[in-house]
Motif scaffolding. Structure first.
Motif, PDB file in Angstrom:
ATOM      1  N   THR A   1       0.931  -1.297   0.087  1.00  0.00           N
ATOM      2  CA  THR A   1      -0.131  -0.034   0.085  1.00  0.00           C
ATOM      3  C   THR A   1       0.673   1.272  -0.006  1.00  0.00           C
ATOM      4  N   ILE A   2       0.484   2.332  -0.887  1.00  0.00           N
ATOM      5  CA  ILE A   2       1.235   3.523  -0.832  1.00  0.00           C
ATOM      6  C   ILE A   2       0.304   4.529  -0.317  1.00  0.00           C
TER       7      ILE A   2
ATOM      8  N   ASP B   1      -1.966  11.771 -10.963  1.00  0.00           N
ATOM      9  CA  ASP B   1      -0.943  10.651 -10.854  1.00  0.00           C
ATOM     10  C   ASP B   1      -1.578   9.390  -9.908  1.00  0.00           C
ATOM     11  N   VAL B   2      -2.284   9.726  -9.011  1.00  0.00           N
ATOM     12  CA  VAL B   2      -2.920   8.802  -8.057  1.00  0.00           C
ATOM     13  C   VAL B   2      -3.881   7.724  -8.899  1.00  0.00           C
ATOM     14  N   ALA B   3      -4.558   8.517  -9.639  1.00  0.00           N
ATOM     15  CA  ALA B   3      -5.448   7.606 -10.565  1.00  0.00           C
ATOM     16  C   ALA B   3      -4.735   6.717 -11.480  1.00  0.00           C
ATOM     17  N   ARG B   4      -3.760   7.172 -12.076  1.00  0.00           N
ATOM     18  CA  ARG B   4      -2.708   6.335 -13.098  1.00  0.00           C
ATOM     19  C   ARG B   4      -2.260   5.038 -12.252  1.00  0.00           C
ATOM     20  N   LEU B   5      -1.768   5.552 -11.394  1.00  0.00           N
ATOM     21  CA  LEU B   5      -1.094   4.349 -10.401  1.00  0.00           C
ATOM     22  C   LEU B   5      -2.342   3.457  -9.884  1.00  0.00           C
ATOM     23  N   SER B   6      -3.523   3.889  -9.261  1.00  0.00           N
ATOM     24  CA  SER B   6      -4.440   2.967  -9.216  1.00  0.00           C
ATOM     25  C   SER B   6      -5.085   2.151 -10.280  1.00  0.00           C
ATOM     26  N   GLU B   7      -5.162   2.775 -11.606  1.00  0.00           N
ATOM     27  CA  GLU B   7      -5.239   2.000 -12.734  1.00  0.00           C
ATOM     28  C   GLU B   7      -4.427   0.694 -12.851  1.00  0.00           C
ATOM     29  N   ARG B   8      -3.190   1.006 -12.615  1.00  0.00           N
ATOM     30  CA  ARG B   8      -2.061   0.014 -12.898  1.00  0.00           C
ATOM     31  C   ARG B   8      -2.342  -0.924 -11.678  1.00  0.00           C
TER      32      ARG B   8
ATOM     33  N   ARG C   1      -2.012  -0.442  -8.258  1.00  0.00           N
ATOM     34  CA  ARG C   1      -1.472  -0.145  -6.999  1.00  0.00           C
ATOM     35  C   ARG C   1      -2.575   0.044  -6.187  1.00  0.00           C
ATOM     36  N   ARG C   2      -2.240  -0.302  -4.848  1.00  0.00           N
ATOM     37  CA  ARG C   2      -3.260   0.044  -3.814  1.00  0.00           C
ATOM     38  C   ARG C   2      -2.641   1.437  -3.033  1.00  0.00           C
ATOM     39  N   LEU C   3      -3.525   2.411  -3.257  1.00  0.00           N
ATOM     40  CA  LEU C   3      -3.180   3.662  -2.776  1.00  0.00           C
ATOM     41  C   LEU C   3      -4.307   4.419  -1.762  1.00  0.00           C
ATOM     42  N   VAL C   4      -3.646   5.126  -0.793  1.00  0.00           N
ATOM     43  CA  VAL C   4      -4.730   5.683   0.058  1.00  0.00           C
ATOM     44  C   VAL C   4      -4.134   7.170  -0.076  1.00  0.00           C
ATOM     45  N   LEU C   5      -5.192   8.419  -0.125  1.00  0.00           N
ATOM     46  CA  LEU C   5      -4.952   9.885  -0.253  1.00  0.00           C
ATOM     47  C   LEU C   5      -5.262  10.309   0.987  1.00  0.00           C
ATOM     48  N   VAL C   6      -4.190  10.893   1.663  1.00  0.00           N
ATOM     49  CA  VAL C   6      -4.585  11.761   2.761  1.00  0.00           C
ATOM     50  C   VAL C   6      -4.410  13.303   2.557  1.00  0.00           C
ATOM     51  N   HIS C   7      -5.173  14.217   2.933  1.00  0.00           N
ATOM     52  CA  HIS C   7      -5.034  15.446   2.467  1.00  0.00           C
ATOM     53  C   HIS C   7      -5.078  16.448   3.871  1.00  0.00           C
ATOM     54  N   GLY C   8      -4.633  17.806   3.758  1.00  0.00           N
ATOM     55  CA  GLY C   8      -4.647  18.818   4.611  1.00  0.00           C
ATOM     56  C   GLY C   8      -5.767  19.941   3.603  1.00  0.00           C
ATOM     57  N   GLY C   9      -5.606  21.260   3.970  1.00  0.00           N
ATOM     58  CA  GLY C   9      -6.141  22.058   3.347  1.00  0.00           C
ATOM     59  C   GLY C   9      -5.704  23.662   3.991  1.00  0.00           C
ATOM     60  N   SER C  10      -4.420  23.589   4.212  1.00  0.00           N
ATOM     61  CA  SER C  10      -4.154  25.170   4.514  1.00  0.00           C
ATOM     62  C   SER C  10      -4.535  26.377   4.197  1.00  0.00           C
TER      63      SER C  10
END
Length: 284
Positions: free
Chosen positions: A4-5, A23-30, A32-41
């Motif tokens: 997992t990334i 980029d995350v979408a491309r890797l997911s299509e290939r 890869r297991r991804l989790v996106l964490v975000h802020g929002g300053s």
């Protein structure tokens, strides 16, 4: 087990959220297991200004700064993250065919935290104990919820706040939230994307980015300028909790995640082992 990334999309306005999501979408299509964490300053600052809520920063005795989250700012944080930043990212991912599911740490008790009863800070040049601060340190992550979404072909998009012991929300640093998620999932890599090419030896010189930054097993990190102090603490926490690799990299470039995975950024290493920094907490 599939690796997992975890990717943390910085809330700095300089970070190219569209490039990150592409980029995350491309890797997911290939596969890869991804989790996106975000802020929002940037969203938090803009919304606070529109609502007339004062935005303040607390600086600890070790020089590391964080947002002062009183009750009014906590409301702004929740509105900005859940109402502005998260829908934007989820929409960008969904438009690329990715089944993105947005969650705050409140959803299903995903992120649980211990409320900080007080903070040490330097105010007007004097050491001060600040008590009107609704923040907490993450103590657990519901990995079953995250793994269930991943196993179902979804991409979790996670942000603060977290749930405190009393059931009320508390703000928590998004980099440290990403670190907690990466550590709990035993991720292969945590990518912290920011508005700089990595950890800079000289915060005013982008060409001074380090290939590797070693942090002590506890205490203040060696580089604190340009907001890197908390990122390095987060990186240390992720590594100490079982994440294999942490890269602090540029979120402004094309294909920022793939660039970071390929070595464009600063890899963080921990000297020795031990607990993370407790500089912000007052016991009890």
């Amino acid at each position: 087990m599939t690796e997992t990334i975890v990717v943390k999309c910085g809330g700095n306005a300089a970070v190219n959220a569209e490039a990150v999501c592409a980029d995350v979408a491309r890797l997911s299509e290939r596969g890869r297991r991804l989790v996106l964490v975000h802020g929002g300053s940037a969203d938090i600052e803009q919304l606070a200004s529109r609502l007339g809520v004062e935005s303040r920063t607390l600086t600890a005795p070790d020089g590391i700064s964080t947002r002062h989250t009183d009750s009014s700012m906590l409301e702004v944080v929740q509105l900005a993250l859940a109402g502005l930043a998260k829908p934007r990212l989820v929409s960008l991912l969904n438009r690329r065919g990715t089944r993105a599911v947005g969650l705050t740490g409140l959803d299903g008790g995903l992120l649980r935290a211990r409320r900080k009863s007080a903070l040490r800070a330097i105010v007007a040049g004097r050491p001060t104990i600040v008590r009107d601060n609704h923040t907490g340190k993450i103590t657990s992550v519901d990995t079953g919820l995250v793994e269930g979404l991943l196993d179902g072909g979804c991409l979790p998009v996670i942000s603060p706040p977290a749930v405190a012991e009393d059931g009320h929300p508390v703000n928590t640093d998004a980099d440290r939230a990403a670190a907690a998620v990466a550590g709990a999932l035993k991720a292969s890599v945590l990518v912290l994307l920011t508005g700089a090419p990595g950890v800079l030896a000289d915060p005013s010189d982008d060409s001074s980015a380090l290939d590797v930054c070693e942090v002590p097993a506890s205490g203040p990190p060696p580089h604190r300028g340009g907001g890197m102090g908390l990122k390095l603490i987060a990186a240390r926490e992720a590594l100490q909790e079982g994440c294999d690799r942490v890269v602090i990299a540029d979120g402004r470039v094309p294909s920022p995640v793939e660039a970071a995975l390929a070595g464009r950024g600063t890899d963080v290493a921990v000297a020795g082992s031990g607990a993370g920094s407790g500089a912000w907490e007052v016991a009890g």
